[in-house]
Design a protein around this motif. Structure first.
Motif, PDB file in Angstrom:
ATOM      1  N   GLU A 178       0.808  -1.219   0.000  1.00  0.00           N
ATOM      2  CA  GLU A 178       0.000   0.000   0.000  1.00  0.00           C
ATOM      3  C   GLU A 178       0.844   1.273   0.000  1.00  0.00           C
ATOM      4  O   GLU A 178       0.302   2.368  -0.117  1.00  0.00           O
ATOM      5  N   ARG A 186       2.739   4.057  -1.567  1.00  0.00           N
ATOM      6  CA  ARG A 186       2.611   4.578  -2.920  1.00  0.00           C
ATOM      7  C   ARG A 186       3.888   5.205  -3.456  1.00  0.00           C
ATOM      8  O   ARG A 186       3.981   5.484  -4.643  1.00  0.00           O
ATOM      9  N   ARG A 240       9.209   2.360  -0.855  1.00  0.00           N
ATOM     10  CA  ARG A 240       8.802   0.959  -0.751  1.00  0.00           C
ATOM     11  C   ARG A 240       9.973   0.034  -1.079  1.00  0.00           C
ATOM     12  O   ARG A 240      10.198  -0.969  -0.388  1.00  0.00           O
ATOM     13  N   ARG A 262      -9.697   2.266   1.004  1.00  0.00           N
ATOM     14  CA  ARG A 262      -8.394   1.613   0.924  1.00  0.00           C
ATOM     15  C   ARG A 262      -8.298   0.403   1.846  1.00  0.00           C
ATOM     16  O   ARG A 262      -7.863  -0.669   1.439  1.00  0.00           O
TER      17      ARG A 262
END
Length: 331
Positions: free
Chosen positions: A129, A131, A136, A233
């Motif tokens: 999740e 973004r 990440r 979400r």
């Protein structure tokens, strides 16, 4: 009799009504398929040889459990004792008590590992999740790297941080929170928990990789349809991502149950000391200590043999349960 049919190229093709040309075509396809299958088999032969050499050929070593093996004399010069070592395992109260404690340690740490096996799944879901791609990727890289650090280096890190003269005790002492060093490593308390925490730290990122791969294979139309229906979400995560990952999680969970007695040895070998030996000694480490430290290779072989047989039985049991519950076996 024969009939004339139009071929795709516009050329007339005569085929016997008894179907003999059709049977000949099927035979040719079957022969070609057989050659292809044999070629594919030749491609995996080297891997089958490696599996045999490293997984099945060493089982010949089980014969040492039938001898009073002495390395200086060799197998031929050692006395054949039959099932003496197996009888000793169940006839000696001291041996039974020691093995009982080892099994308790092994099962306790294994069940703690199973209880925390949901953490890689949760980590993968939340990491997916994120973004910002660079963030990440950085998090995934940093959490995966510990998997490639040997347990010897992990213990060096733990010793520099948590030993009596380590960083943590130094900070607590300077802050006036303690007057005597806290024995994080030289204590028999909470050994199972600390070993589980170190395993989580080392394997969390690596364990999440398979779930990230599974997330990448989820049909994106499911998310698009849910967004059209007004899903948020967290609803997308809970009602789509997590259910799609559950088959993968269940397979890994069943494999973990089949490996209840296989904790490995390296982690517990480097962390063991005179203070925590009673509760850190799992079955693999116990076999090593008996065989190498105790110089009783025959007894160690007998225990390792029993462990392997029980592990295979657990695997077959779990496989049967998976086939009955899921309708599909895992092996």
């Amino acid at each position: 009799m024969t009939v004339t049919t139009g071929a795709p190229t516009g050329v007339a093709a005569t085929v016997a009504l008894d179907g003999s040309p059709l049977r000949q075509s099927r035979k040719n396809r079957k022969r070609a398929g057989g050659r292809t299958s044999f070629t594919m088999f030749l491609c995996i032969v080297p891997f089958l040889v490696l599996v045999f050499l490293f997984s099945y050929f060493p089982l010949w070593g089980w014969i040492y459990s039938l001898y009073d093996y002495r390395p200086a004399l060799g197998l031929e010069g050692s006395e054949f004792v039959g099932l003496q070592w197996f009888q000793l395992l169940v006839s000696s109260p001291t041996q039974l008590q020691e093995i009982g404690q080892v099994l308790i340690n092994t099962l306790a740490i294994s069940f703690l590992g199973i209880a925390t096996s949901i953490l890689p799944l949760a980590f993968a879901v939340f990491l997916n999740e994120v973004r910002v791609p660079w963030f990440r990727n950085a998090v995934q890289t940093l959490t995966t790297l510990p998997n490639f650090i040997s347990w010897v280096l992990v213990y060096m890190i733990a010793f520099s941080l948590f030993s009596s003269s380590g960083v943590v005790n130094g900070v607590l002492n300077d802050a006036g929170l303690i007057t005597a060093p806290v024995k994080f490593l030289d204590s028999d308390q909470n050994v199972w928990l600390t070993m589980t925490l170190w395993s989580i730290w080392k394997g969390l990122g690596w364990g999440a990789i398979i779930y990230l791969a599974a997330i990448a294979g989820i049909d994106q139309s499911l998310y698009e349809s849910a967004r059209i229906d007004g899903a948020g979400r967290f609803q997308l995560m809970w009602y789509i991502t997590v259910p799609q990952l559950m088959p993968t999680y269940l397979v890994l969970l069943l494999l973990s149950v089949a490996n209840l007695l296989n904790n490995g040895m390296e982690q517990y070998f480097v962390f063991q000391n005179a203070f925590n030996k009673d509760h850190i000694q799992v079955l693999d480490l116990y076999v090593y200590n008996i065989g190498i430290t105790g110089n009783s290779l025959s007894m160690a072989t007998a225990i390792g043999m029993l462990k392997s047989i029980i592990s295979v039985a657990l695997l077959l049991t779990v496989n049967g349960v998976a086939k009955r519950v899921r309708g599909q076996a895992i092996v």
